[in-house]
Write a protein that holds these residues in place. Structure first.
Motif, mmCIF file in Angstrom:
data_model
loop_
_atom_site.group_PDB
_atom_site.id
_atom_site.type_symbol
_atom_site.label_atom_id
_atom_site.label_comp_id
_atom_site.label_asym_id
_atom_site.label_seq_id
_atom_site.Cartn_x
_atom_site.Cartn_y
_atom_site.Cartn_z
ATOM 1 N N CYS A 1 55.606 -38.230 13.055
ATOM 2 C CA CYS A 1 55.659 -37.982 11.610
ATOM 3 C C CYS A 1 57.002 -38.407 11.010
ATOM 4 C CB CYS A 1 55.428 -36.496 11.322
ATOM 5 S SG CYS A 1 53.770 -35.917 11.740
ATOM 6 N N ASP B 1 53.192 -39.671 4.081
ATOM 7 C CA ASP B 1 52.856 -39.349 2.694
ATOM 8 C C ASP B 1 51.718 -40.231 2.189
ATOM 9 O OD1 ASP B 1 54.667 -41.537 2.906
ATOM 10 O OD2 ASP B 1 55.186 -41.361 0.789
ATOM 11 N N LEU C 1 48.375 -39.034 3.909
ATOM 12 C CA LEU C 1 47.817 -37.820 3.322
ATOM 13 C C LEU C 1 47.219 -38.082 1.943
ATOM 14 C CD1 LEU C 1 50.613 -35.295 4.356
ATOM 15 C CD2 LEU C 1 48.375 -35.614 5.438
ATOM 16 N N GLU C 2 47.907 -38.886 1.130
ATOM 17 C CA GLU C 2 47.398 -39.192 -0.210
ATOM 18 C C GLU C 2 46.091 -39.974 -0.123
ATOM 19 O OE1 GLU C 2 46.901 -39.214 -4.149
ATOM 20 O OE2 GLU C 2 48.550 -38.147 -3.138
ATOM 21 N N LYS D 1 44.864 -35.740 13.276
ATOM 22 C CA LYS D 1 46.239 -36.214 13.447
ATOM 23 C C LYS D 1 46.693 -35.889 14.854
ATOM 24 C CE LYS D 1 50.388 -37.634 12.212
ATOM 25 N NZ LYS D 1 50.790 -37.882 13.627
ATOM 26 N N TRP E 1 54.657 -31.808 11.563
ATOM 27 C CA TRP E 1 54.782 -31.950 10.120
ATOM 28 C C TRP E 1 56.193 -31.587 9.667
ATOM 29 C CZ3 TRP E 1 50.801 -34.611 8.957
ATOM 30 C CH2 TRP E 1 49.499 -34.276 9.313
ATOM 31 N N GLN F 1 55.947 -32.782 4.223
ATOM 32 C CA GLN F 1 54.559 -33.108 4.529
ATOM 33 C C GLN F 1 53.669 -31.874 4.432
ATOM 34 O OE1 GLN F 1 55.187 -34.864 8.367
ATOM 35 N NE2 GLN F 1 55.988 -36.777 7.510
ATOM 36 N N GLN G 1 53.072 -31.281 0.835
ATOM 37 C CA GLN G 1 52.105 -32.231 0.294
ATOM 38 C C GLN G 1 50.686 -31.844 0.675
ATOM 39 O OE1 GLN G 1 52.616 -36.276 1.655
ATOM 40 N NE2 GLN G 1 51.193 -37.122 0.136
ATOM 41 N N ILE G 2 50.487 -31.401 1.903
ATOM 42 C CA ILE G 2 49.167 -30.962 2.355
ATOM 43 C C ILE G 2 48.664 -29.807 1.495
ATOM 44 C CG2 ILE G 2 47.939 -29.825 4.258
ATOM 45 C CD1 ILE G 2 49.718 -31.496 6.177
ATOM 46 N N ILE H 1 42.137 -30.935 7.987
ATOM 47 C CA ILE H 1 42.988 -31.649 8.947
ATOM 48 C C ILE H 1 42.976 -30.924 10.289
ATOM 49 C CG2 ILE H 1 45.327 -32.405 9.488
ATOM 50 C CD1 ILE H 1 45.870 -32.647 6.516
#
Length: 373
Positions: free
Chosen positions: A207, A214, A217-218, A234, A239, A243, A246-247, A256
């Motif tokens: 990561c 990023d 994930l987007e 993953k 993470w 990150q 963001q999740i 995930i």
């Protein structure tokens, strides 16, 4: 010839570096034993700071132990072995500082990428404190002292030459290979019970920033709006706080599955089962997951960067790194109609271009020539 393969500490948790050293050792011992006696070198990792109560579990304690082991314990250990071998092969360039205690005319190193030297050659893009730059400089000087510097791709050589890191006459192209577990014959019965029956996307790797998690994930969040049952598997890496945030913001945590410390056979089965394997990196030295996935018949969607173009050829689908809509459209296309991806035979053919046997042959012949045998 007595050749020492100098390996990373397993405690570094770099599976790809461990794999490269293991495969080289295995091939040299099985295919070149008549001319080369190969030994694996790796001292015991000493835990000092990690044993201090109330302090040992902190990341700082681990990093402190790493530095002491790398820059003090390992060199001291090697000093005792200088007369035991004819040649020395440092399997990971980030350990190239070890060359300072070895005979340079009899030492080689494998340079997987130039990340370890980025703060020196591009300080504006990767600013680092003085102590870090001093460490990187010592590693670089060790690499520059070696008689042989192996590399995996033309792109890595291009960068080495661009920044004038190593004399071109010392460079040797030795592409990486594919472990035998990665094939169409993977045992799907070994898949873990938590792997979903519904379609899933797969990412294998760390990561760290250059992996552009990023973007991963987007893209996944956007595709999931179209395919609500889709999941992301993953493999490896921890993470970062950003990150994790963001999740949470994307509300995709329940979709995930994060797996660690998997056997290669299990990863191979995942490559086979995934709807698509994603590699969103902005920089790579080689991109092992690309050829591993292709060898398993997987469909690969990767960043459109030179090194991945070189390794994946026409067997991979490419997207501009930050073009989220292109990633989403490509993945949606694969999910809706997998036959739009490069043909299976093309994917398998591309993977067959790489082998650890060829990798070991190049390295073996290079040291034999250096020894004038």
């Amino acid at each position: 010839m007595r050749l020492a393969i100098i390996c990373d500490y397993p405690e570094e948790n770099w599976p790809s570096m461990d794999l490269c050293a293991q495969m080289l050792l295995k091939q040299l011992q099985s295919e070149h034993s008549a001319s080369i006696q190969t030994s694996q070198i790796c001292p015991i990792f000493n835990r000092r700071f990690q044993q201090i109560p109330q302090f040992g579990k902190k990341q700082f304690a681990y990093n402190s132990d790493r530095l002491l082991n790398r820059f003090w314990d390992y060199p001291q250990y090697l000093k005792q072995l200088v007369t035991d071998f004819d040649f020395y092969h440092i399997a990971d360039h980030s350990y190239a500082h070890l060359a300072h205690v070895l005979p340079p005319e009899r030492t080689g190193v494998y340079c997987h990428d130039i990340d370890a030297f980025r703060s020196l050659v591009e300080p504006g893009k990767e600013p680092r404190p003085g102590w870090y730059q001093a460490m990187s400089r010592r590693i670089l000087h060790g690499l520059q002292s070696c008689s042989l510097v192996f590399y995996s791709t033309a792109e890595v050589r291009k960068q080495i030459e661009h920044y004038q890191l190593v004399e071109p006459s010392r460079l040797v192209h030795a592409p990486l290979g594919i472990a035998p577990e990665f094939s169409m014959n993977s045992d799907l019965d070994i898949l873990l019970p938590q792997i979903p029956k519904q379609p899933f996307l797969l990412h294998v790797g760390s990561c760290i920033p250059r992996k552009r998690i990023d973007i991963l994930l987007e893209v996944f969040a956007q595709v999931r709006k179209i395919y609500p049952e889709l999941q992301l598997v993953k493999v490896s890496g921890d993470w970062t706080p950003n990150q994790q945030q963001q999740i949470t913001q994307l509300n995709i945590g329940d979709a995930i599955i994060h797996l660690q410390d998997l056997q290669r056979a299990t990863i191979a089965a995942l490559y086979q089962q995934a709807s698509a394997v994603l590699l969103t990196s902005e920089a790579e030295g080689f991109g092992l997951p690309v050829i591993e996935a292709l060898a398993c018949g997987g469909i690969v969607v990767a960043s459109d960067i030179p090194v991945l173009r070189e390794v994946g050829g026409e067997a991979v689908m490419y997207c501009s790194i930050t073009d989220i809509s292109a990633w989403v459209q490509t993945i949606e296309q694969v999910l809706a109609n997998p036959i739009t991806a490069p043909h299976l035979n093309l994917r398998l053919h591309q993977a067959q271009k790489y082998s650890w046997s060829n990798h070991a042959e190049i390295i073996a012949q290079s040291y034999l020539r250096l020894a004038h045998i």
